[in-house]
Design a protein around this motif. Structure first.
Motif, PDB file in Angstrom:
ATOM      1  N   GLU A  35       0.879  -1.179   0.000  1.00 20.94           N
ATOM      2  CA  GLU A  35       0.000   0.000   0.000  1.00 20.94           C
ATOM      3  C   GLU A  35       0.909   1.220   0.000  1.00 20.94           C
ATOM      4  O   GLU A  35       2.139   1.089   0.138  1.00 20.94           O
ATOM      5  CB  GLU A  35      -0.903  -0.007   1.227  1.00 20.94           C
ATOM      6  CG  GLU A  35      -0.147  -0.058   2.545  1.00 20.94           C
ATOM      7  CD  GLU A  35      -0.360   1.151   3.438  1.00 20.94           C
ATOM      8  OE1 GLU A  35      -1.492   1.601   3.570  1.00 20.94           O
ATOM      9  OE2 GLU A  35       0.633   1.656   3.982  1.00 20.94           O
ATOM     10  N   TYR A  88      -5.643   3.009  11.792  1.00 24.06           N
ATOM     11  CA  TYR A  88      -6.757   3.954  11.778  1.00 24.06           C
ATOM     12  C   TYR A  88      -7.229   4.420  13.146  1.00 24.06           C
ATOM     13  O   TYR A  88      -7.177   3.675  14.125  1.00 24.06           O
ATOM     14  CB  TYR A  88      -7.944   3.351  11.022  1.00 24.06           C
ATOM     15  CG  TYR A  88      -7.648   3.179   9.549  1.00 24.06           C
ATOM     16  CD1 TYR A  88      -7.554   4.292   8.729  1.00 24.06           C
ATOM     17  CD2 TYR A  88      -7.428   1.926   8.998  1.00 24.06           C
ATOM     18  CE1 TYR A  88      -7.263   4.157   7.367  1.00 24.06           C
ATOM     19  CE2 TYR A  88      -7.143   1.771   7.653  1.00 24.06           C
ATOM     20  CZ  TYR A  88      -7.059   2.894   6.849  1.00 24.06           C
ATOM     21  OH  TYR A  88      -6.772   2.757   5.521  1.00 24.06           O
ATOM     22  N   GLU A 114      -2.160 -12.245  -2.217  1.00 21.68           N
ATOM     23  CA  GLU A 114      -3.485 -12.760  -1.859  1.00 21.68           C
ATOM     24  C   GLU A 114      -3.848 -13.848  -2.848  1.00 21.68           C
ATOM     25  O   GLU A 114      -3.241 -13.961  -3.914  1.00 21.68           O
ATOM     26  CB  GLU A 114      -4.520 -11.643  -1.969  1.00 21.68           C
ATOM     27  CG  GLU A 114      -4.335 -10.552  -0.949  1.00 21.68           C
ATOM     28  CD  GLU A 114      -5.520  -9.615  -0.939  1.00 21.68           C
ATOM     29  OE1 GLU A 114      -6.526  -9.971  -0.326  1.00 21.68           O
ATOM     30  OE2 GLU A 114      -5.433  -8.536  -1.546  1.00 21.68           O
ATOM     31  N   ARG A 145     -11.774  -2.061   8.656  1.00 16.83           N
ATOM     32  CA  ARG A 145     -10.583  -1.913   7.817  1.00 16.83           C
ATOM     33  C   ARG A 145      -9.530  -2.983   8.149  1.00 16.83           C
ATOM     34  O   ARG A 145      -9.479  -3.514   9.245  1.00 16.83           O
ATOM     35  CB  ARG A 145      -9.963  -0.510   7.922  1.00 16.83           C
ATOM     36  CG  ARG A 145     -10.954   0.615   7.761  1.00 16.83           C
ATOM     37  CD  ARG A 145     -11.242   0.902   6.303  1.00 16.83           C
ATOM     38  NE  ARG A 145     -10.059   1.300   5.590  1.00 16.83           N
ATOM     39  CZ  ARG A 145      -9.622   0.689   4.493  1.00 16.83           C
ATOM     40  NH1 ARG A 145     -10.248  -0.342   3.993  1.00 16.83           N
ATOM     41  NH2 ARG A 145      -8.558   1.112   3.883  1.00 16.83           N
ATOM     42  N   GLU A 152      -3.502  11.472   0.475  1.00 13.75           N
ATOM     43  CA  GLU A 152      -3.209  11.592   1.909  1.00 13.75           C
ATOM     44  C   GLU A 152      -3.112  13.070   2.285  1.00 13.75           C
ATOM     45  O   GLU A 152      -2.560  13.865   1.521  1.00 13.75           O
ATOM     46  CB  GLU A 152      -1.851  10.927   2.250  1.00 13.75           C
ATOM     47  CG  GLU A 152      -1.634   9.527   1.678  1.00 13.75           C
ATOM     48  CD  GLU A 152      -2.447   8.419   2.362  1.00 13.75           C
ATOM     49  OE1 GLU A 152      -3.104   8.692   3.380  1.00 13.75           O
ATOM     50  OE2 GLU A 152      -2.434   7.285   1.844  1.00 13.75           O
ATOM     51  N   TYR A 187      -5.944  -9.035  -7.266  1.00 16.03           N
ATOM     52  CA  TYR A 187      -4.702  -9.324  -7.982  1.00 16.03           C
ATOM     53  C   TYR A 187      -3.533  -9.273  -7.011  1.00 16.03           C
ATOM     54  O   TYR A 187      -3.631  -8.701  -5.927  1.00 16.03           O
ATOM     55  CB  TYR A 187      -4.506  -8.302  -9.117  1.00 16.03           C
ATOM     56  CG  TYR A 187      -5.735  -8.197  -9.976  1.00 16.03           C
ATOM     57  CD1 TYR A 187      -6.047  -9.190 -10.903  1.00 16.03           C
ATOM     58  CD2 TYR A 187      -6.643  -7.149  -9.803  1.00 16.03           C
ATOM     59  CE1 TYR A 187      -7.205  -9.132 -11.647  1.00 16.03           C
ATOM     60  CE2 TYR A 187      -7.805  -7.084 -10.547  1.00 16.03           C
ATOM     61  CZ  TYR A 187      -8.093  -8.078 -11.466  1.00 16.03           C
ATOM     62  OH  TYR A 187      -9.246  -8.017 -12.179  1.00 16.03           O
ATOM     63  N   ALA A 246     -15.080  -3.786  -2.534  1.00 19.27           N
ATOM     64  CA  ALA A 246     -14.534  -2.502  -2.059  1.00 19.27           C
ATOM     65  C   ALA A 246     -13.773  -1.816  -3.186  1.00 19.27           C
ATOM     66  O   ALA A 246     -12.782  -2.336  -3.686  1.00 19.27           O
ATOM     67  CB  ALA A 246     -13.625  -2.730  -0.862  1.00 19.27           C
ATOM     68  N   THR A 283       0.284   4.339   1.873  1.00 17.34           N
ATOM     69  CA  THR A 283       0.231   5.265   3.019  1.00 17.34           C
ATOM     70  C   THR A 283       1.535   5.273   3.822  1.00 17.34           C
ATOM     71  O   THR A 283       2.065   6.345   4.134  1.00 17.34           O
ATOM     72  CB  THR A 283      -0.950   4.888   3.945  1.00 17.34           C
ATOM     73  OG1 THR A 283      -2.100   4.722   3.134  1.00 17.34           O
ATOM     74  CG2 THR A 283      -1.204   5.953   4.984  1.00 17.34           C
TER      75      THR A 283
HETATM   76  P1  HAM Z   1      -7.053  -0.996   1.443  1.00 18.03           P
HETATM   77  O1  HAM Z   1      -8.470  -1.056   1.849  1.00 18.03           O
HETATM   78  O2  HAM Z   1      -6.173  -2.096   1.852  1.00 18.03           O
HETATM   79  O3  HAM Z   1      -6.499   0.384   2.010  1.00 18.03           O
HETATM   80  O4  HAM Z   1      -6.953  -0.837  -0.123  1.00 18.03           O
HETATM   81  C1  HAM Z   1      -7.643   0.194  -0.809  1.00 18.03           C
HETATM   82  C2  HAM Z   1      -8.294  -0.363  -2.047  1.00 18.03           C
HETATM   83  O5  HAM Z   1      -7.317  -1.021  -2.862  1.00 18.03           O
HETATM   84  C3  HAM Z   1      -9.337  -1.437  -1.795  1.00 18.03           C
HETATM   85  O6  HAM Z   1     -10.586  -0.858  -1.469  1.00 18.03           O
HETATM   86  C4  HAM Z   1      -9.378  -2.155  -3.128  1.00 18.03           C
HETATM   87  O7  HAM Z   1     -10.203  -1.457  -4.034  1.00 18.03           O
HETATM   88  C5  HAM Z   1      -7.948  -2.068  -3.597  1.00 18.03           C
HETATM   89  N1  HAM Z   1      -7.257  -3.348  -3.377  1.00 18.03           N
HETATM   90  C6  HAM Z   1      -6.720  -3.817  -2.240  1.00 18.03           C
HETATM   91  N2  HAM Z   1      -6.194  -5.035  -2.421  1.00 18.03           N
HETATM   92  C7  HAM Z   1      -6.394  -5.358  -3.709  1.00 18.03           C
HETATM   93  C8  HAM Z   1      -6.083  -6.495  -4.532  1.00 18.03           C
HETATM   94  N3  HAM Z   1      -5.410  -7.536  -4.054  1.00 18.03           N
HETATM   95  N4  HAM Z   1      -6.467  -6.464  -5.836  1.00 18.03           N
HETATM   96  C9  HAM Z   1      -7.137  -5.401  -6.348  1.00 18.03           C
HETATM   97  N5  HAM Z   1      -7.449  -4.314  -5.623  1.00 18.03           N
HETATM   98  C10 HAM Z   1      -7.091  -4.285  -4.330  1.00 18.03           C
HETATM   99  C11 HAM Z   1      -5.222   0.803   1.842  1.00 18.03           C
HETATM  100  O8  HAM Z   1      -4.404   0.292   1.115  1.00 18.03           O
HETATM  101  C12 HAM Z   1      -4.920   2.078   2.617  1.00 18.03           C
HETATM  102  N6  HAM Z   1      -3.510   2.425   2.382  1.00 18.03           N
HETATM  103  C13 HAM Z   1      -5.838   3.199   2.201  1.00 18.03           C
HETATM  104  C14 HAM Z   1      -5.549   4.475   2.916  1.00 18.03           C
HETATM  105  C15 HAM Z   1      -4.881   5.550   2.443  1.00 18.03           C
HETATM  106  N7  HAM Z   1      -5.859   4.732   4.181  1.00 18.03           N
HETATM  107  C16 HAM Z   1      -5.408   5.945   4.497  1.00 18.03           C
HETATM  108  N8  HAM Z   1      -4.793   6.434   3.436  1.00 18.03           N
END
Ligand code: HAM
Length: 417
Positions: free
Chosen positions: A80, A261, A113, A256, A129, A120, A278, A82
């Motif tokens: 990610e 958070y 995953e 989450r 941010e 993916y 999501a 952040t």
């Molecule tokens: P997260 O919920 O882990 O949050 O990921 C955000 C979005 O990334 C998810 O809602 C989804 O749409 C997409 N996503 C996550 N994993 C996958 C995957 N394996 N394949 C496709 N899409 C995926 C974060 O990553 C936090 N960093 C968000 C954040 C920013 N919070 C504060 N600032």
């Protein structure tokens, strides 16, 4: 033949137009809201993620691509953005001049995953941010910004779900109450949740296993355990969202999958994508800058799953690449050389221009121009070249007119600019 790895994918022309449209809309929207772009490395020290996302999360426990990199120790392909944005904010002492900073970044993330539709191992995020503002107006503004981007992209069947996760002052009370319930339901919990209930009971609320879902029906609500400050903060977020026309649902079980958070947490869910519903997720993380060695600076952000948003947009509308403004159809060797020259000159002047060097017939050129969806075709044979004239056809109206070759590039550049 060597094929790509499961969970990874190519984004090809035909699909990329949707991605480009989304990226342009996101950049424009975010910049209108005062965000600046930031680009960060894909590889970071593993510790950055374990310390921020949390040791007991699925991401850190089992999904990170981590390897040893000699003296640097363990490094990880970022799961990610952040943590990296926070690292960069602290490392460059960005808070020194003005703690208030708003960043966005777009790029690939990696999580090991189990691949399935919408999930993916390399996926892309559009991440935003904000540092230095603790006001609930900002929480609402950020959710509004996300909603307005989705509206601009005409994404349907998407809705914001929000919750408050409290703060270090009130969350422990809730965790205690939840833990009591989980202890009483131990025999119904899956193995993961048994472990989670010890270390990170909130995560149990997010488990997808039916028996665990059943077990937490009637679980205490975090919203009933918020301290006065957190409660007031959340009320203001909801009020400002309502006043500004953002549709949302309060979901007390939204917790989450990352541990940093505090207070407002949110997700945008869709009914269009099946299990991976999501599209975006985010929230406040007021303690993270300090926890990673910076000053006490509040922060909030979200990330959109680019792949998932692209799937929704592609499902709901047709976005195709524009064809070239001009296709030059040369007949004969000399005309082909002239066409090469004009194409280069026009493209360099910003006019999208195509030709073909293969010695095609006029009919075959016209077929090619049609296939490329060219807006105009310039027809010129060796004879016309000698006479100093060419014919320009508008492919929509089918109108044709003669053009002098003298000053042709300037004439066309002027006409099509
Ligand atoms: P997260 O919920 O882990 O949050 O990921 C955000 C979005 O990334 C998810 O809602 C989804 O749409 C997409 N996503 C996550 N994993 C996958 C995957 N394996 N394949 C496709 N899409 C995926 C974060 O990553 C936090 N960093 C968000 C954040 C920013 N919070 C504060 N600032």
């Amino acid at each position: 033949m060597i094929q790509l790895i499961k969970g990874f994918k190519d984004v090809l022309p035909g699909e990329i137009e949707v991605w480009q449209t989304i990226e342009r809309a996101a950049k424009e929207t975010f910049e209108n809201f005062g965000f600046q772009e930031i680009r960060l490395p894909i590889v970071e020290k593993s510790e950055l993620f374990s310390r921020s996302i949390g040791d007991t999360t699925d991401i850190v426990e089992k999904e990170m691509y981590t390897f040893e990199d000699g003296r640097r120790g363990h490094v990880t392909l970022r799961p990610e953005a952040t943590a990296s944005v926070v690292r960069s904010y602290i490392q460059h002492k960005m808070y020194a001049k003005d703690p208030v900073r708003k960043f966005y970044t777009i790029g690939p993330m990696f999580r090991r995953e189990r691949p399935q539709k919408g999930r993916y191992r390399q996926f892309y995020q559009i991440d935003a941010e904000v540092f230095g503002i603790d006001s609930p107006y900002l929480d609402a503004q950020l959710i509004f910004m996300l909603a307005s981007l989705l509206e601009r992209l005409k994404a349907k069947d998407v809705k914001a779900h929000i919750n408050s996760l409290g703060c270090p002052c009130c969350r422990p009370n809730f965790q205690k109450a939840l833990k009591e319930l989980l202890d009483a339901k131990k025999e119904h919990l899956c193995e993961n949740c048994l472990r989670r209930s010890e270390k990170n009971p909130l995560r149990v609320l997010d488990c997808k296993v039916p028996a665990c879902r059943e077990a937490v029906v009637g679980a205490p609500s975090i919203l009933d355990h918020l301290c006065d400050d957190c409660s007031e903060h959340f009320d203001t977020v909801k009020r400002v969202l309502t006043e500004n026309g953002v549709e949302y649902e309060v979901n007390k079980n939204l917790v989450r999958g990352l541990d940093y958070y505090t207070r407002t947490a949110f997700e945008v869910l869709t009914t269009s994508l099946g299990a991976q519903n999501a599209v975006a997720g985010g929230g406040r993380y007021d303690g993270l800058v300090k926890a990673l060695g910076g000053p006490e600076v509040p922060a909030i952000g979200f990330a959109i799953g680019f792949d998932r948003l692209a799937e929704i947009v592609a499902m709901q509308q047709t976005i195709e690449a524009n064809g070239p403004t001009l296709y030059i159809a040369p007949l004969g060797e000399k005309a082909t050389e002239a066409a090469a020259h004009w194409t280069m000159q026009l493209a360099a002047r910003g006019i999208s221009c195509e030709t073909d060097f293969g010695g095609r017939s006029l009919k075959s050129h016209m077929k090619r121009a049609d296939k490329l969806k060219a807006a105009h075709v310039l027809m010129v044979g060796d004879d016309e070249l000698e006479k100093g004239m060419a014919t320009l056809r508008n492919m929509t109206t089918r109108d044709q007119r003669d053009l002098p070759l003298d000053g042709l590039v300037e004439t066309l550049a002027e006409q099509f600019k």
